[in-house]
Design a protein around this motif. Sequence first.
Motif, PDB file in Angstrom:
ATOM      1  N   LYS A  83      46.859  47.661  47.072  1.00  0.00           N
ATOM      2  CA  LYS A  83      47.484  47.449  45.802  1.00  0.00           C
ATOM      3  C   LYS A  83      48.364  46.041  45.980  1.00  0.00           C
ATOM      4  N   ALA A  84      49.063  45.727  47.077  1.00  0.00           N
ATOM      5  CA  ALA A  84      49.843  44.616  47.328  1.00  0.00           C
ATOM      6  C   ALA A  84      48.904  43.448  47.238  1.00  0.00           C
ATOM      7  N   PHE A  85      47.721  43.457  47.492  1.00  0.00           N
ATOM      8  CA  PHE A  85      46.846  42.294  47.448  1.00  0.00           C
ATOM      9  C   PHE A  85      46.034  42.174  46.130  1.00  0.00           C
ATOM     10  N   SER A  86      46.096  42.876  45.187  1.00  0.00           N
ATOM     11  CA  SER A  86      45.341  42.857  44.082  1.00  0.00           C
ATOM     12  C   SER A  86      46.341  43.065  42.735  1.00  0.00           C
ATOM     13  N   ARG A  87      47.476  42.672  42.651  1.00  0.00           N
ATOM     14  CA  ARG A  87      48.336  42.585  41.396  1.00  0.00           C
ATOM     15  C   ARG A  87      47.749  41.426  40.385  1.00  0.00           C
ATOM     16  N   TYR A  88      48.224  41.696  39.375  1.00  0.00           N
ATOM     17  CA  TYR A  88      47.616  41.046  38.084  1.00  0.00           C
ATOM     18  C   TYR A  88      48.492  40.843  36.945  1.00  0.00           C
ATOM     19  N   THR A  89      48.373  40.079  36.125  1.00  0.00           N
ATOM     20  CA  THR A  89      49.032  39.845  34.943  1.00  0.00           C
ATOM     21  C   THR A  89      48.090  40.081  33.755  1.00  0.00           C
ATOM     22  N   LEU A  90      48.788  40.673  32.786  1.00  0.00           N
ATOM     23  CA  LEU A  90      47.815  41.115  31.853  1.00  0.00           C
ATOM     24  C   LEU A  90      48.393  40.687  30.285  1.00  0.00           C
ATOM     25  N   THR A  91      47.577  39.965  29.646  1.00  0.00           N
ATOM     26  CA  THR A  91      47.978  39.950  28.192  1.00  0.00           C
ATOM     27  C   THR A  91      47.340  40.679  27.287  1.00  0.00           C
ATOM     28  N   GLU A  92      47.986  41.221  26.082  1.00  0.00           N
ATOM     29  CA  GLU A  92      47.397  41.969  25.361  1.00  0.00           C
ATOM     30  C   GLU A  92      47.519  41.392  23.796  1.00  0.00           C
ATOM     31  N   GLY A  93      46.636  41.805  22.962  1.00  0.00           N
ATOM     32  CA  GLY A  93      46.564  41.299  21.524  1.00  0.00           C
ATOM     33  C   GLY A  93      47.210  42.589  20.853  1.00  0.00           C
ATOM     34  N   GLU A  94      46.644  42.508  19.616  1.00  0.00           N
ATOM     35  CA  GLU A  94      47.247  43.680  18.902  1.00  0.00           C
ATOM     36  C   GLU A  94      46.584  45.016  19.270  1.00  0.00           C
ATOM     37  N   LYS A  95      45.674  45.133  19.676  1.00  0.00           N
ATOM     38  CA  LYS A  95      45.025  46.436  20.086  1.00  0.00           C
ATOM     39  C   LYS A  95      44.623  46.306  21.490  1.00  0.00           C
ATOM     40  N   PHE A  96      43.902  45.045  21.711  1.00  0.00           N
ATOM     41  CA  PHE A  96      42.993  45.165  23.183  1.00  0.00           C
ATOM     42  C   PHE A  96      43.639  44.312  24.088  1.00  0.00           C
ATOM     43  N   ILE A  97      43.274  43.985  25.312  1.00  0.00           N
ATOM     44  CA  ILE A  97      43.444  43.266  26.400  1.00  0.00           C
ATOM     45  C   ILE A  97      42.868  41.752  25.944  1.00  0.00           C
ATOM     46  N   THR A  98      43.734  40.709  26.128  1.00  0.00           N
ATOM     47  CA  THR A  98      43.152  39.336  25.955  1.00  0.00           C
ATOM     48  C   THR A  98      42.911  38.621  26.991  1.00  0.00           C
ATOM     49  N   SER A  99      43.621  38.974  28.229  1.00  0.00           N
ATOM     50  CA  SER A  99      43.281  38.250  29.448  1.00  0.00           C
ATOM     51  C   SER A  99      43.907  39.079  30.621  1.00  0.00           C
ATOM     52  N   ILE A 100      43.149  39.070  31.659  1.00  0.00           N
ATOM     53  CA  ILE A 100      43.741  39.661  33.205  1.00  0.00           C
ATOM     54  C   ILE A 100      43.306  38.413  33.971  1.00  0.00           C
ATOM     55  N   LYS A 101      44.466  38.234  34.610  1.00  0.00           N
ATOM     56  CA  LYS A 101      44.341  37.289  35.694  1.00  0.00           C
ATOM     57  C   LYS A 101      45.154  37.544  37.034  1.00  0.00           C
ATOM     58  N   ARG A 102      44.903  36.982  37.886  1.00  0.00           N
ATOM     59  CA  ARG A 102      45.397  37.480  39.483  1.00  0.00           C
ATOM     60  C   ARG A 102      46.878  36.870  39.229  1.00  0.00           C
ATOM     61  N   LYS A 103      47.773  37.668  39.909  1.00  0.00           N
ATOM     62  CA  LYS A 103      49.220  37.154  39.762  1.00  0.00           C
ATOM     63  C   LYS A 103      49.585  36.071  40.552  1.00  0.00           C
ATOM     64  N   SER A 104      48.887  35.888  41.856  1.00  0.00           N
ATOM     65  CA  SER A 104      49.139  34.728  42.624  1.00  0.00           C
ATOM     66  C   SER A 104      47.835  34.649  43.577  1.00  0.00           C
ATOM     67  N   ASN A 105      47.756  33.583  44.200  1.00  0.00           N
ATOM     68  CA  ASN A 105      46.847  33.369  45.265  1.00  0.00           C
ATOM     69  C   ASN A 105      46.453  34.375  46.184  1.00  0.00           C
ATOM     70  N   ARG A 106      47.492  35.099  46.671  1.00  0.00           N
ATOM     71  CA  ARG A 106      47.453  36.052  47.601  1.00  0.00           C
ATOM     72  C   ARG A 106      46.754  37.432  47.167  1.00  0.00           C
ATOM     73  N   ASP A 107      46.455  37.410  45.823  1.00  0.00           N
ATOM     74  CA  ASP A 107      45.963  38.529  45.375  1.00  0.00           C
ATOM     75  C   ASP A 107      44.546  38.499  45.360  1.00  0.00           C
ATOM     76  N   VAL A 108      44.051  38.630  46.625  1.00  0.00           N
ATOM     77  CA  VAL A 108      42.253  38.180  46.797  1.00  0.00           C
ATOM     78  C   VAL A 108      41.644  39.348  46.517  1.00  0.00           C
ATOM     79  N   LEU A 109      42.215  40.701  46.327  1.00  0.00           N
ATOM     80  CA  LEU A 109      41.330  41.936  46.218  1.00  0.00           C
ATOM     81  C   LEU A 109      41.200  42.017  44.606  1.00  0.00           C
TER      82      LEU A 109
END
Length: 186
Positions: A83-109
Amino acid sequence: MSIIIKPRTEKFISDFVGKHINSPEQRLIQGVTALAMQPLIDFHNKAADDDTRAVSVARTIGKIAAGTLVGVLVRYGCIAGAKAFSRYTLTEGEKFITSIKRKSNRDVLMPEFKPDFYKEMTREEFEGIYNNSIKTLGTVFATVTMIFTNFLIDAPLTKIITKALTPKMKKLVEKEKMPEVNNASG
């Protein structure tokens, strides 16, 4: 004969067991069950002499306790590491997810997701998939790790527990024999 599972039972299994009983909890349940049964079986094995019974009970308790403790801790640790190496940032639209990205370069998983994967997915749906994936990945890491911990931690810990419990088990075996001696002489 067919087994019928009622909707209430099915809901409990899928909602509680399916979501909360994972690899570490399964190992804990297995260890507690083994600790409740196997030492009693060894203790009441009249085919073995008293010293063998005492050492067998102590060794069984040592193996189960060490294996359970290390197994649960390694599983939880590896899941936390995944879990520590798979953090993410998520942005949402009105209903659904619009993007999912790694939080940092260390989140290699954390894999790179294409928009087709999440374009009609809610945050809750993604988090369910994410949590199951992390627990699975952590369990795979734990399985590999335990190849080494079995020799480096479990075996020495079993030896220490067995050594500490053997005199106590010998006293219990002797105490159990006392009524037999009294009954035989009467």
